[in-house]
Design an enzyme around this catalytic site. Structure first.
Site, PDB file in Angstrom:
ATOM      1  N   HIS A  20       0.830  -1.207   0.000  1.00 35.53           N
ATOM      2  CA  HIS A  20       0.000   0.000   0.000  1.00 35.53           C
ATOM      3  C   HIS A  20       0.868   1.262   0.000  1.00 35.53           C
ATOM      4  O   HIS A  20       0.540   2.237  -0.655  1.00 35.53           O
ATOM      5  CB  HIS A  20      -0.908   0.030   1.242  1.00 35.53           C
ATOM      6  CG  HIS A  20      -1.956  -1.034   1.232  1.00 35.53           C
ATOM      7  ND1 HIS A  20      -3.298  -0.755   1.180  1.00 35.53           N
ATOM      8  CD2 HIS A  20      -1.862  -2.381   1.258  1.00 35.53           C
ATOM      9  CE1 HIS A  20      -3.992  -1.890   1.181  1.00 35.53           C
ATOM     10  NE2 HIS A  20      -3.130  -2.892   1.244  1.00 35.53           N
ATOM     11  N   ASP A 129      -5.297   5.967   1.760  1.00 34.61           N
ATOM     12  CA  ASP A 129      -5.591   4.585   1.412  1.00 34.61           C
ATOM     13  C   ASP A 129      -7.055   4.294   1.720  1.00 34.61           C
ATOM     14  O   ASP A 129      -7.612   4.786   2.711  1.00 34.61           O
ATOM     15  CB  ASP A 129      -4.697   3.656   2.223  1.00 34.61           C
ATOM     16  CG  ASP A 129      -4.695   2.245   1.665  1.00 34.61           C
ATOM     17  OD1 ASP A 129      -3.719   1.900   0.983  1.00 34.61           O
ATOM     18  OD2 ASP A 129      -5.671   1.505   1.904  1.00 34.61           O
TER      19      ASP A 129
END
Ligand code: UDP
Length: 513
Positions: A20, A129
């Site tokens: 991520h 995110d």
């Protein structure tokens, strides 16, 4: 960016796992390359626990706040308790460790300090995110526009959306029986056993609601808006699915990939990714390699992909049978990692094949894939790896393990046409639950990618073609480059509008006085 306009200031909040945070840093670098000031907010261990062993620090990132040595990025940090999150010292966490109530609570505890940072810096936009819903909530409360970063492709979002909605997997009699995903332009088959747990198990409904609300508009009630999602993909790779996503119309989809190959990302890695610099063995081996260009298979299974000892042995035997030159990255934290006898056995098999290098730990994957010696990539189909392999023009041996990797595999095999599967059947982040893929199956998939036959050559040709499309997408005037330009222009437009509105309000106030 318009002349004389104050530069945009964008905040980036990555989720603390390499798969991520690496794409988030690359997106931040893309914004910087378009004149924005990019501030990345990193979650740093406040308890001397697992920060150095969790893979969040695999993405480079400055040690000091507000430094400027990482491709022009600036960094701020917020304290994060890995111990409270349930990640023990010295542990390389399984992906499922990021979905526990303890981890989510520890993550949510960062919400308030993040809000304080937003109040202090007042950025023009927040990119967070998808797994961190509080970022959108707080941005919305302060009327700051926000975007979510999706770390997967349009195809998997569409496929998982349909499965979630229509539940075609409930119509088959056993977990290993294939079902067809309805409503797609390609015939896509999966089995229930290959589906991510969030599609098959009851999920935390409240968290899902927050994540969806974050995508839609933040739910913070302060008038902030969602500008949609950023994807590390490009339209020519999956045109039907990008269009489906856009037609669905609920969220804008900015397809700015592949992000690893942009000049901004290269600069970031050169300047900031110390892990890559430290693992030069792999690149030195490739430099010394004297065989034909494109004849080496690179094997790497992501930041968290692990195999059992028995599976590693089958893989090693498969490599020996296939008899292709290779570089195989064995993850730290694999079962029996410090079992010297086992390492010796694997290396003996490799030595017998006489063709390869085993790298233990971390390798500079993007650079290795871009090396002229490498032509094939055995991958677990994590989306970053898929996008990096596509950008490098590598044909792929697909070996999905967990997350949405089995869905990504279908894209590579059935849609793009560059992948040959080893035949993995069971989704699990626990290596011992997945069942063994035999050496012969590994060797067969390798030869369908690296071999001499027309089929393998077709895959390699397709891989070169799609890499060329990727190069065009990110070049000036390409679709990804245009999406990035429009996105920056849109944030700038909102900033100017806000400024104008504030000025008008001030004038009205003055007139009243
Ligand atoms: N990676 C790397 N070296 C390694 C292992 C992984 O550079 O030895 C990078 C890889 O290039 C990719 C990321 O780590 O950018 C892994 O992300 P992906 O989505 O492929 O898989 P995940 O780790 O999330 O399962």
């Amino acid at each position: 960016m318009a002349a004389n306009a104050a530069p945009l200031h964008v905040f980036f909040l990555p989720f603390p796992a390499a798969g991520h945070s690496i794409p988030m840093l690359n997106v931040a670098a893309l914004f910087t390359s378009r004149g924005a000031t990019s501030t990345v907010v990193l979650l740093r261990a406040n308890d001397d626990s697992a920060d150095s062993t969790s893979n969040s620090n695999r993405c480079g990132g400055g040690d000091n706040d507000d430094n400027d040595d990482n491709g022009g990025l600036r960094f701020l940090s917020l304290p994060f308790s890995y111990a409270a999150a349930g990640i023990a010292e010295g542990e390389v966490p399984l992906p499922s460790a990021y979905a526990t109530p303890e981890f989510e609570a520890a993550l949510d505890a960062v919400g308030e300090p993040f809000l304080e940072l937003l109040k202090a810096h007042r950025p023009d936009c927040v990119v967070a995110d998808l797994q961190i819903p509080f970022a959108a909530e707080h941005a919305a409360a302060l009327a700051i526009p926000h975007l979510t970063l999706q770390v997967t492709c349009a195809f998997s979002l569409i496929v998982m959306g349909i499965i979630n909605h229509a539940k075609p997997h409930l119509g088959v009699a056993s977990p290993s029986e294939p079902f067809v995903v309805p409503g797609l332009p390609h015939r896509i088959e999966l089995t229930p056993a290959q589906l991510p747990s969030h599609l098959t198990a009851p999920v935390a409904a409240e968290r899902n609601r927050r994540i969806l609300a974050a995508q839609r508009g933040g739910g913070g009630g302060g008038g902030g808006c969602s500008l949609g999602m950023i994807l590390n993909t490009f339209r020519a790779l999956e045109p039907a699915y990008v269009d489906m996503l856009r037609r669905a119309g609920r969220f804008s989809a900015w397809c700015v990939g592949p992000i690893s190959s942009s000049a901004a990302a290269r600069r970031r890695r050169r300047n900031g990714d110390r892990s890559a610099a430290a693992d030069g063995e792999c690149l030195r081996w490739l430099d010394r390699y004297e065989g034909p260009p494109g004849s080496v298979l690179f094997l790497c299974f992501g930041s968290q992909g692990r195999f059992t000892r028995a599976q590693r042995r089958e893989l090693a035997r498969g490599l020996a049978i296939a008899s292709v030159p290779f570089v195989w990255v064995v993850n730290k934290g694999e079962e029996d990692d410090d079992d010297e006898e086992e390492e010796e056995e694997e290396e003996r098999i490799v030595r017998v094949s006489g063709l390869g290098l085993v790298v233990r730990g971390w390798a500079p994957q993007v650079e290795a894939l871009a090396h002229p010696a490498v032509g094939g990539f055995a991958t677990h189909c994590g989306w970053n790896s898929c996008a990096e392999g596509i950008a490098a023009g590598a044909a792929m041996v697909t070996w999905p393990l967990y997350a949405e990797q089995f869905v990504n595999e279908r894209l590579l095999v059935d849609v793009v046409g560059t992948g040959a599967p080893v035949g993995a059947r069971v989704w699990s982040d626990r290596a011992e639950e997945r069942g063994l893929v035999a050496a012969e199956a590994v060797a067969a998939a390798i030869s369908r990618v690296m071999g001499d036959g027309a089929e393998a050559e077709g895959r390699r040709r397709r891989a070169r073609e799609i890499a060329e499309e990727a190069r065009r997408a990110v070049a000036e005037g390409g679709t990804a480059s245009d999406d990035m330009a429009w996105l920056v222009a849109e944030i700038l437009r909102i900033k100017e509008e806000k400024k104008k509105k504030m000025e008008e309000e001030e004038e009205e106030e003055e007139e009243k006085m």
